[in-house]
Design an enzyme around this catalytic site. Structure first.
Site, PDB file in Angstrom:
ATOM      1  N   HIS A 114      -8.473  14.703   2.901  1.00 36.01           N
ATOM      2  CA  HIS A 114      -7.696  13.556   2.498  1.00 36.01           C
ATOM      3  C   HIS A 114      -7.793  13.312   1.048  1.00 36.01           C
ATOM      4  O   HIS A 114      -8.925  13.795   0.380  1.00 36.01           O
ATOM      5  CB  HIS A 114      -8.185  12.399   3.180  1.00 36.01           C
ATOM      6  CG  HIS A 114      -7.369  12.239   4.410  1.00 36.01           C
ATOM      7  ND1 HIS A 114      -7.665  13.094   5.759  1.00 36.01           N
ATOM      8  CD2 HIS A 114      -6.163  12.118   5.139  1.00 36.01           C
ATOM      9  CE1 HIS A 114      -6.976  12.908   6.755  1.00 36.01           C
ATOM     10  NE2 HIS A 114      -5.893  12.328   6.305  1.00 36.01           N
ATOM     11  N   GLY A 154      -9.253   9.467  11.547  1.00 39.74           N
ATOM     12  CA  GLY A 154      -8.876   8.854  12.916  1.00 39.74           C
ATOM     13  C   GLY A 154      -8.209  10.117  13.832  1.00 39.74           C
ATOM     14  O   GLY A 154      -8.471  10.480  14.797  1.00 39.74           O
ATOM     15  N   LYS A 199      -9.270   7.547   0.473  1.00 45.24           N
ATOM     16  CA  LYS A 199      -9.464   7.183   1.735  1.00 45.24           C
ATOM     17  C   LYS A 199     -10.711   6.549   2.002  1.00 45.24           C
ATOM     18  O   LYS A 199     -11.706   7.126   1.557  1.00 45.24           O
ATOM     19  CB  LYS A 199      -9.131   8.211   2.557  1.00 45.24           C
ATOM     20  CG  LYS A 199      -9.386   8.189   4.214  1.00 45.24           C
ATOM     21  CD  LYS A 199      -8.551   9.172   5.142  1.00 45.24           C
ATOM     22  CE  LYS A 199      -8.575   9.115   6.296  1.00 45.24           C
ATOM     23  NZ  LYS A 199      -7.845   7.988   6.860  1.00 45.24           N
ATOM     24  N   GLY A 255       0.870  -1.196   0.006  1.00 45.89           N
ATOM     25  CA  GLY A 255       0.021   0.010  -0.092  1.00 45.89           C
ATOM     26  C   GLY A 255       0.880   1.139  -0.071  1.00 45.89           C
ATOM     27  O   GLY A 255       1.946   1.263  -0.092  1.00 45.89           O
TER      28      GLY A 255
END
Ligand code: NAD
Length: 259
Positions: free
Chosen positions: A145, A155, A149, A10
């Site tokens: 973001h 978070g 995402k 990733g």
């Protein structure tokens, strides 16, 4: 330090490999859901799908993958006695329980954001929220973001909202407002607004605003590279060495909270 990286193929997996190698650490395992190889800084390392052969006493696991994987890796790390750094976000209550259970057996760092700058922002936010109180200032958090995402709000935005709530000595869930739509009426005093924006290649922006009468205070963090998270996670992995079982955060790693 010998590291096993889960989620190796990733975006964060690549950044972690670069950060680990440039910090002089040894990567002993790369795990992802598809086999292959990973080529970072000219070093080719096989990516495997089964972590059991690489989880050994003395290895530290860094997980930046997906919530369901994190639960399984927390159980496996505990049974193999491997310290664990968890970066995956969007973990639900059941997942947090699995992490808690693992932390009774091995030391675990679990943080929504491993950037040193965000850790400082979290600290400052709590202090500012105490002074710019709910009677006079409306607190709103906006995060942005990249469009890949999966979880929202981030978070980190939740961590910032919790920092505001701690500073004001309130329970976040009784005052949180996750986005607004329609005839919502006047803003209740004490509400903490949390909003998510998605687009393009944004690595991670967070702004905590305190709106008062005649003034506005903004605390802002912008990540321009994933490297900042990766370096923080590798630092957390090094910090875990020799620590007793327990659940730690970046506050412990940076010395804001005693161990
Ligand atoms: P990504 O989608 O690029 O990478 C996730 C990787 O996990 C992928 O390679 C995927 O194949 C792998 N994966 C998924 N399911 C798997 C399985 N069953 N077994 C093995 N591997 C599996 O995502 P990313 O941007 O690298 O982010 C990963 C996670 O880290 C997300 O939860 C993200 O929110 C979080 N994150 C945390 C921080 C932090 O500082 N805590 C910073 C950035 C991202």
């Amino acid at each position: 330090m010998s590291l096993v990286i889960v989620g190796a193929r990733g975006r964060m997996g690549h950044a972690l490999q670069e950060a680990a190698l440039s910090a002089g650490q040894t990567i002993v395992g790369l795990v992802d859901r598809e086999e292959g190889s990973s080529d970072v800084s000219g070093v080719s390392v096989p990516v495997i799908t089964d972590w059991h052969p690489v989880l050994k006493d003395g290895h530290t696991v860094i997980d930046f993958s997906a919530p369901a994987v994190t639960v399984a890796i927390a159980q496996a790390a505990a049974s193999h006695r491997c310290p664990l750094v968890i970066g995956t976000t969007g973990i639900d209550a059941q997942g947090r329980e699995a992490i808690q259970a693992a932390s009774k057996v091995v030391p675990v760092v679990f943080a929504p954001n491993y950037s040193i700058g965000v850790s400082v922002l979290l600290e400052i936010t709590e202090r500012v929220a105490k002074v710019l109180n709910a009677q006079s200032y409306d607190a709103e958090i906006v995060e942005a973001h990249h469009h890949f995402k999966k979880d929202a709000p981030s978070g980190t935005a939740l961590g910032l909202a919790q920092a505001v709530a701690r500073g004001r000595a309130v329970d976040l869930e009784t005052v949180a407002c996750y986005g607004r739509e329609g005839m919502v009426g006047a803003r209740p005093q004490g509400e903490i607004g949390i909003h998510a924006v998605r687009g393009g290649d944004v690595v991670g922006d967070h702004v905590v605003s305190f709106y008062g009468e005649g003034e506005r205070v903004e605390l802002r963090h912008q990540a321009t590279s994933r490297r900042t998270f990766a370096e923080g996670a590798v630092r957390a992995a090094g910090w875990l060495s020799g620590k007793a079982p327990g659940l730690y955060t970046m506050r412990h790693v940076l010395g804001f909270d005693p161990v």
